[in-house]
Scaffold this active site. Structure first.
Site, PDB file in Angstrom:
ATOM      1  N   ASP A   1      -9.323   0.260   1.349  1.00  0.00           N
ATOM      2  CA  ASP A   1      -9.507   0.633  -0.438  1.00  0.00           C
ATOM      3  C   ASP A   1     -10.575   0.223  -0.815  1.00  0.00           C
ATOM      4  O   ASP A   1     -11.149   1.305  -1.824  1.00  0.00           O
ATOM      5  CB  ASP A   1      -8.434  -0.311  -1.029  1.00  0.00           C
TER       6      ASP A   1
ATOM      7  N   ASP B   1       0.895  -1.450   0.090  1.00  0.00           N
ATOM      8  CA  ASP B   1      -0.116  -0.316  -0.274  1.00  0.00           C
ATOM      9  C   ASP B   1       0.831   1.224   0.011  1.00  0.00           C
ATOM     10  O   ASP B   1       1.390   1.208   0.668  1.00  0.00           O
ATOM     11  CB  ASP B   1      -0.992   0.268   0.840  1.00  0.00           C
TER      12      ASP B   1
ATOM     13  N   THR C   1      -3.150   6.010  -4.422  1.00  0.00           N
ATOM     14  CA  THR C   1      -2.146   6.325  -3.580  1.00  0.00           C
ATOM     15  C   THR C   1      -0.340   5.970  -4.446  1.00  0.00           C
ATOM     16  O   THR C   1       0.444   7.411  -4.812  1.00  0.00           O
ATOM     17  CB  THR C   1      -2.149   6.320  -2.018  1.00  0.00           C
ATOM     18  N   THR C   2      -0.983   5.253  -4.824  1.00  0.00           N
ATOM     19  CA  THR C   2       0.794   4.556  -5.355  1.00  0.00           C
ATOM     20  C   THR C   2       0.745   5.142  -6.820  1.00  0.00           C
ATOM     21  O   THR C   2       1.821   5.541  -7.228  1.00  0.00           O
ATOM     22  CB  THR C   2       0.408   3.009  -5.429  1.00  0.00           C
TER      23      THR C   2
END
Length: 555
Positions: free
Chosen positions: A396, A63, A96-97
Site C-alpha cells: 500500500d 486490509d 480498498t476499505t
C-alpha cells in the site's frame, strides 16, 4: 373484447415493477452487508479480521482487499462489491476499505427512493451529476501540490498511509523503504513520460527471523539460488554478467525422435555429438569472458565442467521475472541463443555478486549497482504471519508513493475531504431542479460515512463530533479540518500532516458511485444454473428466476 383485459395488463405491469423494486432492494441490502463486514477496518484504530482459508491457514489482517478476497458470497451484487475492491487495488493500490464503505453507503441511501417508487433512472442521473460536481470541487479547490524531490515532505505524506496499518510502529523505516524503492524503479523516457512498475521490478523477499529493523532496499536484486558447482566462485566484485534464456545442455527433439543404431560405434557417435554441441555453446560463452552466467534453463554436468575450468560461475533455473529484474539492474540483455551473444549484451553495471546463507537457505545477491532500475526489498520479521501483514502494508505504501510521483497532488485526509464535499454538495443541491434534488442531497449525506466511521472506530462520541465537524466546514476556510483517527477528536489536517493522494481519493469516489449506479440499474436477476432432475427425469430443466431470497443464497 373482455372488459377485464386492461385491468389485467395494469396488474401485470404493477407486478413487474414490484419485482424490480424487490431486486433493487435486495442488491442494496447485499452491498450494505459487505460494507458492514469491513467497516471496523478503517483508520489507525482499525480492528483485525481472522481469516481461515480452506487449507487450514490463518491470516490476520485489516486490509480490505485481503479480507474480501477470502470472503465466500453467493449473492451476485455482493460479488460485484468485492470486485470493486480488487479493481481499486489494481488501479491505485490503496483505499480498498474506504471504497467499499462508501459504495455500501451510497447504495444504502438509495433504498428510501426505491421504496417511494422513484424511478431508478432519476436516482442514477442525480448520482452521476453529484459525482461530476464532487470531482470538480476536489480537483479545483481541495488539492495541494507537493514537491516530489523533497524527501522529508514525501516521507511525511507516505506516513499518512502507513499510519493506519500494523506497520505504523516502524512507519519511518517503511516510508523510507517505499520511497527508495519507487525512486529506484522509476523510468522516464525521452518525451518525459514516467513508468513506475512496482509489481514487476520492486520484488519483496520475506525471510523469517531477525528484527523488522533489519529490513532494507537493496540497490540490486536477490533471489533464492546457489551456484551449480562447489568450485565456482561465490563472491565476485564488478562481475561481467551474461543472462541467457536457453539451456546449456543437449536439447532433445521437441517431438518424438527416432534414432536407428546399426553398429556399436553409432551409440558412441551420438554421445560424441552431444558433447560437441555442449562444447560449442560453452565456447560461444567463454570467448566473451563473463564472470557470471545466469540462465532460466538447466546446465548439464559437462557444461559446468567447461565453465569451472574457465573460472566462470553459473546459476541455473532462475525465474523469468527474476531474470528481467537482473537485466534492468546490471544493464545486460537476455540472450536466447549462445551464437548471437554480443559484447553489448554483457551486464557490467553490478558492483558485487555474492552468495550468502540467510537462515537455512542460500541467497544470491547482485547489488551495489551503478544505475539499478529494479530493486529487491528484503523484509525480516519474527514470524511468517507478521511478514505477510507487513508486506501487504508495504505494498500500500509503495502504491501510494507511486501515485504521488505520477500525480503530485494531495487532498486532506481524516475525512476532511469527504465532509467538505458533503457540505458543498448539500448547498449545491438547492439549485438542482425537480425530484433529482433529493438523490443528489443523499450522495452528500453518504459521503459523511467516512468521518463517522473514523470516529466510531476509535470510540469517540459520533453524533457530537460529527455535528461539530459539519459546523466547522460550514464556515469558510475550514476545508482542512477532519478527524484524528487516534483520538476521535477534531483537528486541522495541515497541523498533524494527514494527507492522501488525489488519485486514490478520486478513484475511490468514482468507483463507489459508479458501482452503486450499476447495481441500481438491475431490475431482474436470472439464474443460468441448470439443476438436474431427480433420477428418472428426462432432461435437465433451467432453474427459475432468482428473485426470491432463497434462490439468491446468503450474502
Amino acid at each position: 373484447m373482455n372488459p377485464q383485459t386492461p385491468v389485467y395488463v395494469i396488474n401485470q405491469q404493477a407486478a413487474k415493477t414490484e419485482d424490480a423494486r424487490k431486486v433493487q432492494l435486495q442488491n442494496i441490502q447485499a452491498g450494505k452487508t459487505v460494507a458492514d463486514v469491513i467497516r471496523t477496518c478503517l483508520g489507525p484504530r482499525a480492528m483485525l479480521k481472522m481469516l481461515m482459508d480452506p487449507m487450514g491457514g490463518i491470516v490476520l489482517t485489516s486490509d480490505g482487499n485481503a479480507i474480501l478476497r477470502e470472503l465466500m458470497v453467493q449473492h451476485p451484487a455482493a460479488k460485484s462489491m468485492i470486485e470493486i475492491a480488487r479493481a481499486q487495488d489494481e488501479q491505485v493500490g490503496d483505499g480498498t476499505t474506504s471504497v467499499i464503505i462508501l459504495a455500501g453507503e451510497v447504495l444504502g441511501v438509495a433504498a428510501q427512493f426505491m421504496e417511494e417508487q422513484m424511478h431508478p433512472v432519476t436516482v442514477i442521473g442525480a448520482y452521476l451529476k453529484a459525482l461530476d460536481d464532487a470531482l470538480v470541487i476536489m480537483d479545483k479547490e481541495l488539492t495541494v501540490p507537493i514537491d516530489v524531490e523533497n524527501r522529508d515532505v514525501m516521507i511525511d505524506t507516505i506516513k499518512a498511509v502507513v499510519g493506519t496499518k500494523l506497520i505504523k510502529k516502524w512507519s519511518q523505516m517503511a516510508c523510507e523503504i517505499a520511497l527508495d524503492a519507487v525512486r529506484t524503479v522509476q523510468l522516464t523516457d525521452d518525451k518525459g513520460h514516467k513508468e513506475i512498475d512496482i509489481k514487476k521490478y520492486a520484488k519483496v523477499e520475506k525471510i523469517p527471523g531477525g528484527e523488522l529493523e533489519d529490513s532494507r532496499v537493496l540497490r540490486g536484486v536477490m533471489f533464492n539460488k546457489d551456484v551449480t558447482h562447489s568450485k565456482m566462485r561465490r563472491r565476485i566484485e564488478r562481475p561481467r554478467i551474461l543472462l541467457l534464456d536457453c539451456g546449456l545442455e543437449y536439447s532433445k527433439g521437441e517431438s518424438k525422435t527416432d534414432a536407428e543404431l546399426n553398429k556399436t560405434e553409432d551409440f558412441t557417435r551420438m554421445l560424441q555429438l552431444e558433447e560437441e554441441y555442449i562444447k560449442r555453446i560453452c565456447d560461444d560463452i567463454i570467448k566473451h569472458k563473463p564472470d557470471l552466467v545466469i540462465t532460466e534453463k538447466g546446465i548439464s554436468d559437462l557444461a559446468q565442467h567447461y565453465l569451472v575450468r574457465n573460472d566462470i560461475t553459473a546459476i541455473r533455473r532462475v525465474r523469468k521475472t527474476d531474470n528481467n529484474r537482473i537485466a534492468r539492474a546490471c544493464g545486460g540483455t537476455i540472450c536466447t541463443r549462445t551464437d548471437e551473444i554480443l559484447e553489448s549484451d554483457i551486464g557490467v553495471g553490478a558492483g558485487l555478486f555474492e552468495v550468502r546463507k540467510v537462515g537455512d537457505e542460500y541467497f544470491t545477491f547482485i547489488e551495489e549497482c551503478d544505475e539499478p532500475k529494479a530493486c529487491t526489498i528484503l523484509l525480516r520479521g519474527a514470524s511468517k504471519d507478521v511478514l505477510m501483514e507487513v508486506e501487504r502494508n508495504l505494498q500500500d505504501a509503495l502504491a501510494a508513493t507511486r501515485n504521488i510521483f505520477m500525480d503530485p497532488r494531495l487532498v486532506p485526509g481524516g475525512g476532511a475531504t469527504e465532509m467538505e464535499l458533503a457540505v458543498r454538495l448539500s448547498e449545491k443541491a438547492k439549485s438542482v431542479e425537480g425530484v433529482q434534488q433529493w438523490p443528489y442531497k443523499a450522495v452528500a449525506q453518504a459521503l459523511e460515512v467516512i468521518p463517522r466511521t473514523l470516529i466510531q472506530n476509535c470510540g469517540g462520541n459520533t453524533i457530537r463530533t460529527l455535528t461539530a465537524l459539519r459546523a466547522k466546514h460550514a464556515e469558510a476556510g475550514n476545508a482542512h479540518w477532519g478527524v484524528d483517527g487516534n483520538t476521535g477528536e477534531l483537528c486541522d489536517m495541515n497541523t498533524i500532516g494527514i494527507f492522501e493522494s488525489f488519485q486514490v481519493k478520486s478513484q475511490s469516489l468514482k468507483t463507489a458511485v459508479e458501482t452503486a449506479v450499476m447495481l441500481l440499474r438491475i431490475d431482474k436477476v436470472v439464474s443460468g444454473v441448470k439443476r438436474m432432475q431427480k433420477e428418472g427425469g428426462s432432461a435437465p430443466q433451467p432453474q427459475g428466476d432468482a428473485d426470491a431470497p432463497a434462490s439468491m443464497g446468503p450474502v
